[in-house]
Scaffold this active site. Structure first.
Site, PDB file in Angstrom:
ATOM      1  N   ASN A  55       5.872 -11.177  -6.566  1.00  0.00           N
ATOM      2  CA  ASN A  55       5.533 -12.237  -7.528  1.00  0.00           C
ATOM      3  C   ASN A  55       5.778 -11.851  -8.985  1.00  0.00           C
ATOM      4  O   ASN A  55       5.298 -12.504  -9.899  1.00  0.00           O
ATOM      5  CB  ASN A  55       4.079 -12.678  -7.340  1.00  0.00           C
ATOM      6  CG  ASN A  55       3.102 -11.545  -7.609  1.00  0.00           C
ATOM      7  OD1 ASN A  55       3.518 -10.394  -7.823  1.00  0.00           O
ATOM      8  ND2 ASN A  55       1.824 -11.845  -7.618  1.00  0.00           N
ATOM      9  N   ASP A 103      -5.750   3.309   5.185  1.00  0.00           N
ATOM     10  CA  ASP A 103      -6.158   4.611   4.673  1.00  0.00           C
ATOM     11  C   ASP A 103      -7.689   4.602   4.615  1.00  0.00           C
ATOM     12  O   ASP A 103      -8.286   3.689   4.044  1.00  0.00           O
ATOM     13  CB  ASP A 103      -5.562   4.796   3.270  1.00  0.00           C
ATOM     14  CG  ASP A 103      -5.251   6.244   2.961  1.00  0.00           C
ATOM     15  OD1 ASP A 103      -6.127   7.080   3.207  1.00  0.00           O
ATOM     16  OD2 ASP A 103      -4.152   6.529   2.458  1.00  0.00           O
ATOM     17  N   GLU A 133      -5.868  13.967   6.990  1.00  0.00           N
ATOM     18  CA  GLU A 133      -5.383  14.856   5.938  1.00  0.00           C
ATOM     19  C   GLU A 133      -6.376  16.006   5.853  1.00  0.00           C
ATOM     20  O   GLU A 133      -7.501  15.825   5.396  1.00  0.00           O
ATOM     21  CB  GLU A 133      -5.322  14.114   4.605  1.00  0.00           C
ATOM     22  CG  GLU A 133      -4.755  14.983   3.503  1.00  0.00           C
ATOM     23  CD  GLU A 133      -5.165  14.540   2.114  1.00  0.00           C
ATOM     24  OE1 GLU A 133      -4.390  14.751   1.169  1.00  0.00           O
ATOM     25  OE2 GLU A 133      -6.275  13.991   1.951  1.00  0.00           O
ATOM     26  N   HIS A 182       2.886  10.625  -0.722  1.00  0.00           N
ATOM     27  CA  HIS A 182       2.590  10.112  -2.074  1.00  0.00           C
ATOM     28  C   HIS A 182       1.949  11.157  -2.978  1.00  0.00           C
ATOM     29  O   HIS A 182       1.721  10.887  -4.153  1.00  0.00           O
ATOM     30  CB  HIS A 182       1.672   8.906  -1.941  1.00  0.00           C
ATOM     31  CG  HIS A 182       0.308   9.294  -1.435  1.00  0.00           C
ATOM     32  ND1 HIS A 182       0.102   9.815  -0.167  1.00  0.00           N
ATOM     33  CD2 HIS A 182      -0.904   9.289  -2.029  1.00  0.00           C
ATOM     34  CE1 HIS A 182      -1.174  10.100  -0.012  1.00  0.00           C
ATOM     35  NE2 HIS A 182      -1.815   9.786  -1.132  1.00  0.00           N
ATOM     36  N   ASP A 183       1.607  12.321  -2.446  1.00  0.00           N
ATOM     37  CA  ASP A 183       1.008  13.390  -3.253  1.00  0.00           C
ATOM     38  C   ASP A 183       1.994  14.512  -3.542  1.00  0.00           C
ATOM     39  O   ASP A 183       1.641  15.482  -4.226  1.00  0.00           O
ATOM     40  CB  ASP A 183      -0.164  14.043  -2.504  1.00  0.00           C
ATOM     41  CG  ASP A 183      -1.373  13.136  -2.406  1.00  0.00           C
ATOM     42  OD1 ASP A 183      -1.525  12.238  -3.251  1.00  0.00           O
ATOM     43  OD2 ASP A 183      -2.177  13.341  -1.474  1.00  0.00           O
ATOM     44  N   ASP A 196       4.734  -9.444 -10.951  1.00  0.00           N
ATOM     45  CA  ASP A 196       3.741  -8.831 -11.847  1.00  0.00           C
ATOM     46  C   ASP A 196       3.951  -7.316 -11.986  1.00  0.00           C
ATOM     47  O   ASP A 196       3.157  -6.620 -12.614  1.00  0.00           O
ATOM     48  CB  ASP A 196       2.306  -9.145 -11.394  1.00  0.00           C
ATOM     49  CG  ASP A 196       1.966  -8.527 -10.043  1.00  0.00           C
ATOM     50  OD1 ASP A 196       2.862  -7.906  -9.425  1.00  0.00           O
ATOM     51  OD2 ASP A 196       0.808  -8.649  -9.605  1.00  0.00           O
ATOM     52  N   ASP A 211      -8.427  10.259   4.702  1.00  0.00           N
ATOM     53  CA  ASP A 211      -8.243  10.959   3.432  1.00  0.00           C
ATOM     54  C   ASP A 211      -9.227  12.106   3.207  1.00  0.00           C
ATOM     55  O   ASP A 211     -10.435  11.932   3.398  1.00  0.00           O
ATOM     56  CB  ASP A 211      -8.432   9.925   2.309  1.00  0.00           C
ATOM     57  CG  ASP A 211      -8.122  10.477   0.940  1.00  0.00           C
ATOM     58  OD1 ASP A 211      -6.949  10.742   0.663  1.00  0.00           O
ATOM     59  OD2 ASP A 211      -9.066  10.652   0.136  1.00  0.00           O
ATOM     60  N   ASP A 240       7.528  -5.832  -4.939  1.00  0.00           N
ATOM     61  CA  ASP A 240       6.732  -6.803  -5.679  1.00  0.00           C
ATOM     62  C   ASP A 240       7.304  -8.200  -5.441  1.00  0.00           C
ATOM     63  O   ASP A 240       8.447  -8.478  -5.801  1.00  0.00           O
ATOM     64  CB  ASP A 240       6.785  -6.432  -7.174  1.00  0.00           C
ATOM     65  CG  ASP A 240       6.176  -7.502  -8.058  1.00  0.00           C
ATOM     66  OD1 ASP A 240       5.368  -8.303  -7.551  1.00  0.00           O
ATOM     67  OD2 ASP A 240       6.515  -7.523  -9.259  1.00  0.00           O
ATOM     68  N   ASP A 244       3.222  -5.567  -3.309  1.00  0.00           N
ATOM     69  CA  ASP A 244       2.145  -6.345  -2.701  1.00  0.00           C
ATOM     70  C   ASP A 244       2.374  -6.589  -1.205  1.00  0.00           C
ATOM     71  O   ASP A 244       3.416  -6.236  -0.655  1.00  0.00           O
ATOM     72  CB  ASP A 244       1.970  -7.670  -3.450  1.00  0.00           C
ATOM     73  CG  ASP A 244       3.312  -8.319  -3.748  1.00  0.00           C
ATOM     74  OD1 ASP A 244       4.128  -8.431  -2.816  1.00  0.00           O
ATOM     75  OD2 ASP A 244       3.571  -8.681  -4.926  1.00  0.00           O
TER      76      ASP A 244
HETATM   77  O1  TEU Z   1      -5.606  13.962  -1.381  1.00  0.00           O
HETATM   78  C1  TEU Z   1      -6.533  14.984  -1.176  1.00  0.00           C
HETATM   79  C2  TEU Z   1      -6.234  16.263  -1.724  1.00  0.00           C
HETATM   80  O2  TEU Z   1      -6.987  17.161  -1.467  1.00  0.00           O
HETATM   81  C3  TEU Z   1      -5.036  16.411  -2.541  1.00  0.00           C
HETATM   82  O3  TEU Z   1      -5.373  16.271  -3.883  1.00  0.00           O
HETATM   83  C4  TEU Z   1      -4.458  17.748  -2.289  1.00  0.00           C
HETATM   84  O4  TEU Z   1      -5.290  18.739  -2.763  1.00  0.00           O
HETATM   85  C5  TEU Z   1      -3.137  17.816  -2.962  1.00  0.00           C
HETATM   86  O5  TEU Z   1      -2.385  16.707  -2.600  1.00  0.00           O
HETATM   87  C6  TEU Z   1      -2.369  19.032  -2.566  1.00  0.00           C
HETATM   88  O6  TEU Z   1      -1.060  18.897  -3.034  1.00  0.00           O
HETATM   89  C7  TEU Z   1      -6.041  12.703  -1.046  1.00  0.00           C
HETATM   90  C8  TEU Z   1      -5.013  11.657  -1.368  1.00  0.00           C
HETATM   91  O7  TEU Z   1      -3.878  11.857  -0.588  1.00  0.00           O
HETATM   92  C9  TEU Z   1      -4.752  11.652  -2.827  1.00  0.00           C
HETATM   93  O8  TEU Z   1      -3.752  10.735  -3.194  1.00  0.00           O
HETATM   94  C10 TEU Z   1      -6.039  11.313  -3.524  1.00  0.00           C
HETATM   95  O9  TEU Z   1      -5.862  11.436  -4.914  1.00  0.00           O
HETATM   96  C11 TEU Z   1      -7.188  12.221  -3.085  1.00  0.00           C
HETATM   97  O10 TEU Z   1      -7.248  12.378  -1.693  1.00  0.00           O
HETATM   98  C12 TEU Z   1      -8.498  11.626  -3.508  1.00  0.00           C
HETATM   99  O11 TEU Z   1      -8.790  10.531  -2.716  1.00  0.00           O
HETATM  100 CA    CA Z   2       3.063  -8.211  -7.089  1.00  0.00          CA
END
Ligand code: TEU
Ligand code: CA
Length: 564
Positions: free
Chosen positions: A23, A98, A256, A328-329, A25, A199, A21, A29
């Site tokens: 700035n 993405d 993905e 990130h998931d 907030d 995605d 970050d 960014d």
């Molecule tokens: O994830 C798609 C998705 O199918 C995931 O929810 C998956 O089932 C799960 O990660 C399995 O562990 C993508 C993105 O990566 C996720 O961040 C989004 O929330 C999702 O699509 C909706 O756009």
């Molecule tokens: Ca910021």
């Protein structure tokens, strides 16, 4: 196999909201990202994937896009984005955005227009479907819980959303919608993007009959994944998109893909596949429970190793996969794939070694390079993620106590990977001078970039060495194109494989001991030369130079050896 510009690259995923970050907030960014390009360059990164930075209400952290042509105000301006592209280019780096086109946000102009005129042209951008007997068209459960169907106000219709109700699915059967999407993709590629991470793309094909399935949970619903698994024909849509967009720009695409059908690998990532590459989630999928996080599986080392081996072998005559430890998931790899006794710097380096030298494109997730870990939250209210809230509730519904349900979140939550990047031991880990949007992992006082950057034996220093080795002029060919051959499979706690290249004539052994006890491996031929060790092995006398015939690996020790 046709050689492609991206085959020998190393990629890095940035989750912009949590990166840096600039700035105060509390939200990461673009300016923050620009300021760390040199850090990434020094790490050895070529390709940067940015999780969504488009305008969004952030119901699903930017995976709900309300304007595909705008940068979210929270992240900065289009000028700053152009600056990022230019600065990356200066450093010989590539930027991926993405591409989230299975759905958009309910605040997108298309959906707003569709709601205000449910018989009009924009309703056809979505799935507006008449209910059956006063009920939803089918019994699908969305990925984030509850029905996939939401009433369209003032009508007897419902709209489809595979994810949150604020993420209506786009109707890919409508040629007008497809044209709009292609136009948008090309607009970004024209700007100089190198490509996209794509995605949830398998979901774009629907069975327009929307058949119901036998309920698979106490809510009487059936997972919408069922429909995805049964429907045919996603390939035609993917080819159409590729021809209209990526192909013209020689763009790099990493998809993905969950729930691909068994024989589709070549179609997806072969020489003329729909995508350049796709993520290998096979190891991650092992832990998935039948119902959710509360019944997620504990995976033994051998099963994990053998799954990765099988996947490597399946793909090597077909194409390239993208290898990840985390994203990130997913929870942090160090917390998930390392046994308790290996959750230390040696173990993290070992995990990096066995993962980054696999055949395929390594994708490093922000913070992985310093060994960030899962983060314990004291209460469910401290979590932000929509999926975590749902999974917590699912666990309670299944009879788990609040404490047990919280433990499920600790082990599985997507927020584990989303806590702010740990830059220093200063205020908010140097992430923000204000109040961070999500709690920091308190271990930032020990685990941070500042502490590791100058320390030669840190996890970060090791990642730099490892990536440098992979990309070095001497070994690049072997690590990129060399065959993957499993080794010492009979050793139950050893993760070992060879990378063998006819082109370079090299045979390189990557071996790691995930066990608690030392383990001796007999080397073929006259032994070998140590190219990398996570325990400073090259410095020990007995292993110096050539001529060693056996190798005793300590617990958590990894070595890369050029065999002779
Ligand atoms: O994830 C798609 C998705 O199918 C995931 O929810 C998956 O089932 C799960 O990660 C399995 O562990 C993508 C993105 O990566 C996720 O961040 C989004 O929330 C999702 O699509 C909706 O756009
Ligand atoms: Ca910021």
């Amino acid at each position: 196999m046709k050689k492609k510009w991206w085959h020998d690259k190393v990629a890095y995923q940035i989750y912009p909201k949590s990166f840096l970050d600039s700035n105060g907030d509390g939200i990461g960014d673009l300016r923050g990202i620009i300021s760390k390009l040199d850090y990434l360059k020094e790490l050895g990164i070529d390709i940067i994937w940015l999780s969504p930075i488009y305008q969004s209400p952030f119901v699903d952290q930017g995976y709900d896009i309300s304007d595909y042509y705008k940068i979210a105000e929270e992240f900065g301006t289009m000028e700053e984005f152009d600056e990022l592209l230019a600065e990356a280019k200066k450093r010989g780096m590539y930027i991926l955005m993405d591409l989230v086109v299975n759905h958009c946000s309910d605040k997108h102009e298309w959906f707003q227009k569709a709601l205000s005129d449910p018989e009009g042209e924009y309703a056809d951008y979505f799935y507006f479907v008449r209910g059956k007997d006063g009920k939803a068209p089918s019994n699908y459960r969305s990925y984030f819980g509850g029905s996939t169907w939401e009433p369209v106000p003032g009508t007897d219709k419902y709209y489809l959303h595979m994810f949150a109700k604020e993420q209506p699915d786009l109707n890919w059967e409508n040629p007008k919608l497809r044209e709009e999407i292609y136009k948008m993709i090309n607009w970004w590629l024209e700007k100089g993007l190198a490509g996209f991470r794509i995605d949830a793309i398998i979901n774009i094909k629907k069975d327009l009959n929307f058949p119901s399935f036998a309920p698979d949970g106490p809510d009487g619903l059936a997972t919408c994944v069922k429909m995805v698994e049964e429907v045919q024909g996603v390939g035609e849509l993917l080819e159409d998109m590729k021809h209209a967009t990526f192909e013209k720009y020689d763009a790099f695409t990493v998809a993905e893909v969950f729930n691909m059908k068994d024989d589709e690998l070549r179609e997806f990532i072969g020489d003329d596949g729909h995508f350049s590459t796709m993520f290998d989630f096979s190891a991650h999928e092992l832990t998935f429970g039948e119902h959710g996080w509360y019944d997620s599986r504990h995976v033994e080392f051998k099963e994990w190793r053998d799954t990765i081996f099988a996947s490597q072998q399946e793909v090597q005559d077909i194409g390239f996969q993208a290898n990840i430890i985390e994203n990130h998931d997913e929870p942090r790899g160090a917390s998930r794939f390392l046994p308790a006794y290996a959750q230390n710097e040696a173990g993290k380096k070992m995990l990096a070694t066995t993962s980054l030298l696999l055949r395929g494109i390594p994708f490093i997730y922000q913070g992985q390079e310093i060994g960030m870990t899962n983060c314990r939250m004291a209460d469910i209210s401290e979590y932000d993620d929509i999926s975590t809230k749902d999974q917590y509730q699912e666990a309670l519904n299944a009879g788990y106590t609040a404490e047990q349900a919280l433990q499920c979140c600790y082990e599985n939550s997507r927020d584990n990977a989303r806590t702010p990047m740990q830059w220093s031991k200063g205020k908010n880990a140097g992430f923000s001078s204000g109040t961070a949007w999500l709690s920091l992992n308190p271990n930032y006082t020990q685990i941070n970039v500042e502490e590791q950057a100058e320390r030669p034996d840190s996890v970060l220093s090791y990642y730099r060495e490892l990536i440098a080795l992979r990309k070095s002029p001497e070994y690049r060919e072997t690590f990129t194109y060399g065959r993957f051959i499993p080794a010492y499979e009979e050793e139950e706690r050893v993760f070992a494989y060879r990378r063998v290249s006819e082109e370079s004539g090299q045979d390189i052994l990557v071996a790691a001991n995930y066990g608690m006890e030392p383990c001796t491996l007999t080397l073929e031929g006259t032994g070998g030369k140590i190219l990398l060790s996570n325990m400073g092995r090259e410095k020990t006398e007995e292993n110096e130079g050539n001529g060693q015939k056996s190798l005793t690996l300590d617990s958590c020790e990894a070595a890369v050896i050029l065999l002779q």
